[in-house]
Design a protein around this motif. Structure first.
Motif, PDB file in Angstrom:
ATOM      1  N   HIS A 297       0.851  -1.036  -0.042  1.00 25.13           N
ATOM      2  CA  HIS A 297      -0.053   0.057   0.041  1.00 25.13           C
ATOM      3  C   HIS A 297       0.907   1.268   0.069  1.00 25.13           C
ATOM      4  O   HIS A 297       1.955   1.274   0.250  1.00 25.13           O
ATOM      5  N   THR A 298       0.346   2.334  -0.419  1.00 26.24           N
ATOM      6  CA  THR A 298       1.050   3.506  -0.283  1.00 26.24           C
ATOM      7  C   THR A 298      -0.129   4.674  -0.128  1.00 26.24           C
ATOM      8  O   THR A 298      -1.367   4.546  -0.313  1.00 26.24           O
ATOM      9  N   PHE A 299       0.559   5.825   0.908  1.00 27.17           N
ATOM     10  CA  PHE A 299      -0.441   6.873   1.131  1.00 27.17           C
ATOM     11  C   PHE A 299      -0.072   7.945   0.100  1.00 27.17           C
ATOM     12  O   PHE A 299       0.831   8.378  -0.298  1.00 27.17           O
ATOM     13  N   HIS A 300      -0.966   8.798  -0.439  1.00 31.25           N
ATOM     14  CA  HIS A 300      -1.115  10.016  -1.024  1.00 31.25           C
ATOM     15  C   HIS A 300      -2.035  10.946  -0.313  1.00 31.25           C
ATOM     16  O   HIS A 300      -3.263  10.846  -0.187  1.00 31.25           O
ATOM     17  N   LEU A 301      -1.295  12.140   0.014  1.00 34.40           N
ATOM     18  CA  LEU A 301      -2.014  13.218   0.547  1.00 34.40           C
ATOM     19  C   LEU A 301      -2.669  13.999  -0.440  1.00 34.40           C
ATOM     20  O   LEU A 301      -2.113  14.544  -1.323  1.00 34.40           O
ATOM     21  N   GLU A 302      -4.028  14.305  -0.420  1.00 34.70           N
ATOM     22  CA  GLU A 302      -4.656  15.296  -1.229  1.00 34.70           C
ATOM     23  C   GLU A 302      -5.478  16.300  -0.367  1.00 34.70           C
ATOM     24  O   GLU A 302      -6.014  16.170   0.379  1.00 34.70           O
ATOM     25  N   LEU A 303      -4.936  17.556  -1.111  1.00 34.68           N
ATOM     26  CA  LEU A 303      -5.559  18.705  -0.384  1.00 34.68           C
ATOM     27  C   LEU A 303      -6.960  18.815  -0.667  1.00 34.68           C
ATOM     28  O   LEU A 303      -7.334  18.968  -1.768  1.00 34.68           O
ATOM     29  N   ASP A 304      -7.763  19.312   0.482  1.00 35.76           N
ATOM     30  CA  ASP A 304      -9.208  19.284   0.330  1.00 35.76           C
ATOM     31  C   ASP A 304      -9.271  20.975   0.046  1.00 35.76           C
ATOM     32  O   ASP A 304      -9.239  21.509   1.078  1.00 35.76           O
ATOM     33  N   THR A 305      -9.715  21.494  -0.947  1.00 36.11           N
ATOM     34  CA  THR A 305      -9.758  22.748  -1.189  1.00 36.11           C
ATOM     35  C   THR A 305     -11.027  23.378  -0.749  1.00 36.11           C
ATOM     36  O   THR A 305     -10.983  24.711  -0.856  1.00 36.11           O
ATOM     37  N   ALA A 306     -11.851  22.799  -0.247  1.00 36.95           N
ATOM     38  CA  ALA A 306     -13.423  23.316   0.214  1.00 36.95           C
ATOM     39  C   ALA A 306     -13.282  23.780   1.731  1.00 36.95           C
ATOM     40  O   ALA A 306     -12.564  22.958   2.616  1.00 36.95           O
ATOM     41  N   GLY A 307     -13.363  24.982   2.043  1.00 37.54           N
ATOM     42  CA  GLY A 307     -13.481  25.481   3.482  1.00 37.54           C
ATOM     43  C   GLY A 307     -12.080  25.315   4.110  1.00 37.54           C
ATOM     44  O   GLY A 307     -11.951  24.846   5.294  1.00 37.54           O
ATOM     45  N   GLN A 308     -11.233  26.264   3.568  1.00 40.62           N
ATOM     46  CA  GLN A 308      -9.857  26.350   4.030  1.00 40.62           C
ATOM     47  C   GLN A 308      -9.603  27.541   4.715  1.00 40.62           C
ATOM     48  O   GLN A 308      -8.308  27.804   5.150  1.00 40.62           O
ATOM     49  N   ARG A 309     -10.356  28.211   5.408  1.00 42.88           N
ATOM     50  CA  ARG A 309     -10.524  29.388   6.131  1.00 42.88           C
ATOM     51  C   ARG A 309      -9.665  29.341   7.270  1.00 42.88           C
ATOM     52  O   ARG A 309      -8.768  30.199   7.844  1.00 42.88           O
TER      53      ARG A 309
ATOM     54  N   ARG B 256      -5.675  24.116   6.739  1.00 46.07           N
ATOM     55  CA  ARG B 256      -6.124  23.125   5.494  1.00 46.07           C
ATOM     56  C   ARG B 256      -6.261  21.754   6.003  1.00 46.07           C
ATOM     57  O   ARG B 256      -5.989  21.325   7.051  1.00 46.07           O
ATOM     58  N   ASN B 257      -7.154  21.181   5.072  1.00 50.63           N
ATOM     59  CA  ASN B 257      -7.366  19.906   5.373  1.00 50.63           C
ATOM     60  C   ASN B 257      -7.077  18.941   4.240  1.00 50.63           C
ATOM     61  O   ASN B 257      -7.092  19.243   3.162  1.00 50.63           O
ATOM     62  N   PHE B 258      -6.967  17.509   4.627  1.00 49.41           N
ATOM     63  CA  PHE B 258      -6.388  16.675   3.464  1.00 49.41           C
ATOM     64  C   PHE B 258      -7.327  15.281   3.670  1.00 49.41           C
ATOM     65  O   PHE B 258      -8.064  15.121   4.536  1.00 49.41           O
ATOM     66  N   ARG B 259      -7.288  14.511   2.683  1.00 52.57           N
ATOM     67  CA  ARG B 259      -7.697  13.279   2.639  1.00 52.57           C
ATOM     68  C   ARG B 259      -6.445  12.458   2.293  1.00 52.57           C
ATOM     69  O   ARG B 259      -5.684  12.931   1.402  1.00 52.57           O
ATOM     70  N   VAL B 260      -6.535  11.137   2.859  1.00 58.45           N
ATOM     71  CA  VAL B 260      -5.417  10.277   2.548  1.00 58.45           C
ATOM     72  C   VAL B 260      -5.970   9.204   1.631  1.00 58.45           C
ATOM     73  O   VAL B 260      -6.774   8.306   2.175  1.00 58.45           O
ATOM     74  N   ARG B 261      -5.525   9.200   0.446  1.00 60.39           N
ATOM     75  CA  ARG B 261      -5.913   8.392  -0.648  1.00 60.39           C
ATOM     76  C   ARG B 261      -4.885   6.848  -0.587  1.00 60.39           C
ATOM     77  O   ARG B 261      -3.704   7.084  -0.289  1.00 60.39           O
ATOM     78  N   MET B 262      -5.611   6.104  -0.447  1.00 62.03           N
ATOM     79  CA  MET B 262      -4.941   4.695  -0.399  1.00 62.03           C
ATOM     80  C   MET B 262      -4.739   3.968  -1.844  1.00 62.03           C
ATOM     81  O   MET B 262      -5.647   4.353  -2.578  1.00 62.03           O
ATOM     82  N   GLN B 263      -3.692   3.632  -1.910  1.00 62.98           N
ATOM     83  CA  GLN B 263      -3.213   3.087  -3.430  1.00 62.98           C
ATOM     84  C   GLN B 263      -2.469   1.854  -3.327  1.00 62.98           C
ATOM     85  O   GLN B 263      -1.423   1.715  -2.587  1.00 62.98           O
ATOM     86  N   LEU B 264      -3.095   0.706  -3.899  1.00 66.13           N
ATOM     87  CA  LEU B 264      -2.339  -0.656  -4.055  1.00 66.13           C
ATOM     88  C   LEU B 264      -1.037  -0.559  -4.880  1.00 66.13           C
ATOM     89  O   LEU B 264      -1.107   0.369  -5.989  1.00 66.13           O
ATOM     90  N   GLU B 265      -0.209  -1.232  -4.370  1.00 66.50           N
ATOM     91  CA  GLU B 265       1.195  -1.252  -5.362  1.00 66.50           C
ATOM     92  C   GLU B 265       1.443  -2.717  -5.418  1.00 66.50           C
ATOM     93  O   GLU B 265       0.991  -3.589  -4.930  1.00 66.50           O
ATOM     94  N   CYS B 266       2.188  -2.914  -6.753  1.00 64.01           N
ATOM     95  CA  CYS B 266       2.288  -4.519  -7.049  1.00 64.01           C
ATOM     96  C   CYS B 266       3.372  -4.982  -6.191  1.00 64.01           C
ATOM     97  O   CYS B 266       4.813  -4.120  -5.814  1.00 64.01           O
ATOM     98  N   THR B 267       3.204  -6.249  -5.673  1.00 64.28           N
ATOM     99  CA  THR B 267       4.084  -6.922  -4.607  1.00 64.28           C
ATOM    100  C   THR B 267       4.671  -8.258  -5.319  1.00 64.28           C
ATOM    101  O   THR B 267       4.915  -9.089  -4.645  1.00 64.28           O
ATOM    102  N   CYS B 268       4.353  -8.548  -6.515  1.00 63.39           N
ATOM    103  CA  CYS B 268       4.713  -9.826  -7.295  1.00 63.39           C
ATOM    104  C   CYS B 268       5.905 -10.304  -6.908  1.00 63.39           C
ATOM    105  O   CYS B 268       6.234 -11.588  -6.719  1.00 63.39           O
ATOM    106  N   THR B 269       7.147  -9.382  -6.809  1.00 62.60           N
ATOM    107  CA  THR B 269       8.283 -10.061  -6.585  1.00 62.60           C
ATOM    108  C   THR B 269       9.043  -9.884  -4.996  1.00 62.60           C
ATOM    109  O   THR B 269       9.898 -10.331  -4.528  1.00 62.60           O
ATOM    110  N   ARG B 270       7.998  -9.612  -4.094  1.00 62.11           N
ATOM    111  CA  ARG B 270       8.270  -9.759  -2.614  1.00 62.11           C
ATOM    112  C   ARG B 270       7.898 -11.043  -1.944  1.00 62.11           C
ATOM    113  O   ARG B 270       6.976 -11.744  -2.313  1.00 62.11           O
TER     114      ARG B 270
END
Length: 338
Positions: free
Chosen positions: A58-70, A73-87
């Protein structure tokens, strides 16, 4: 608290070693208890921020939430699967979430983080806090402290809070969870910034940078420095008047960052209280109080900021006063009371 968190960490790693849950790192003490002050010493809450790193595959990717930033700042942590075929994992080949069938994965491997603690593709604060809430409850009987301390879990949706007592001693502890931004001292954390915050939303938190700031000042300050007493005293005096404690803390941090630490000795106590009072009055007149960390290029070099945080326009903590005349009048009346 530090010893207890270290013990929990050992058991967390043991219980979760073959799973695909976030990997918990060493807890970092944050907030007034670890900064060395509190307006009410009997109300200490020992808050710790526990950094999380993604599990294998897995990998974490931080994405800035541009709504209501007064107000920060708020973020969302997007989860992405990565290839582990050789592990391989502990001598056996790790099945790849991307290229193995769902049936193979279901029969031979624990579910991915996407299937447990995420809402859609994003790490969910409520699910994460609930998961570790249950783990803390299950692990507590195995800890050495459980033989002599009473343990009570407290309700919380975005953190894990509990109280331990032994006779007259009592400690309230709150475990917050966060993801570090790069190699900086800035995190996105589970602590809410306001009511009704969506569960996939992780506010940016500067608590670790602020703890490091106070530690830096402590190393530079003379032995009889009363900078923490000034902060504690002024914060306690204004309790119940209406100004958030964080407002007073921000003012004191600005003064510490611009005034020589040698001028906070015991003999300067009254003058520094007058400075804090004058800074609060000026901020109310200008309806502006800048955040200390964001956009501040005069911080000690050891406090590591991401470039976008360092170069950003500092948020105005008195934004509401500038937009709401009624709130401004109320704040000025509260200042007169103070």
């Amino acid at each position: 608290t530090t010893q207890l968190m270290n013990n929990f960490k050992v058991y967390f790693r043991h219980v979760l070693s073959n799973s695909f849950y976030p990997v918990l790192q060493r807890a970092i003490g944050v907030g007034s208890a670890f900064e060395g002050w509190s307006p009410r010493e009997q109300d200490f809450v020992y808050r710790v921020l526990i950094p999380m790193t993604p599990p294998r595959g897995h990998t974490f990717h931080l994405e800035l939430d541009t709504a209501g930033q007064r107000h920060g700042r708020n973020f969302r942590v997007r989860m992405q699967l990565e290839c582990t075929c050789t592990r391989e994992q502990q001598g056996k080949k790790l099945l790849c979430f991307l290229y193995h069938s769902e049936e193979e994965l279901r029969n031979n491997q624990d579910p991915s983080l996407l299937d447990t603690l995420c809402t859609g593709s994003y790490l969910d604060v409520h699910k994460t806090a609930c998961c570790f809430y249950q783990l803390v409850r299950a692990i507590w009987p195995a800890l050495l402290q459980s033989h002599t301390w009473n343990f009570v879990l407290l309700p919380s949706r975005r953190s894990c809070q509990f109280k331990v007592t032994k006779g007259a001693e009592s400690f309230s502890i709150e475990m917050l969870f966060g993801v570090r931004q790069g190699d900086s001292d800035i995190f996105v954390g589970s602590q809410p910034r306001g009511a009704g915050m969506p569960s996939p939303t992780w506010p940016e938190t500067y608590a670790v940078a602020e703890v490091k700031f106070f530690k830096y000042i402590a190393r530079q300050a003379p032995a009889d420095s009363l900078h923490l007493r000034c902060l504690q005293f002024f914060s306690r005096v204004q309790l119940g008047i209406g100004f958030p404690t964080y407002t007073i803390k921000t003012i004191v941090m600005h003064l510490l960052n611009t005034r020589a630490v040698s001028q906070w000795r015991r003999r300067h106590f009254l003058r520094r209280l007058i400075d804090i009072n004058a800074s609060l009055r000026l901020s109310l007149v200008e309806k502006r109080l800048n955040h200390l960390i964001v956009g501040n290029q005069r911080l000690p070099e050891e406090i590591r900021l991401p470039p976008d945080v360092q170069m950003a326009e500092p948020p105005n903590l008195f934004y509401r006063l500038a937009m709401d005349w009624g709130a401004c009048c109320q704040a000025r009346n509260e200042y007169v009371d103070l």
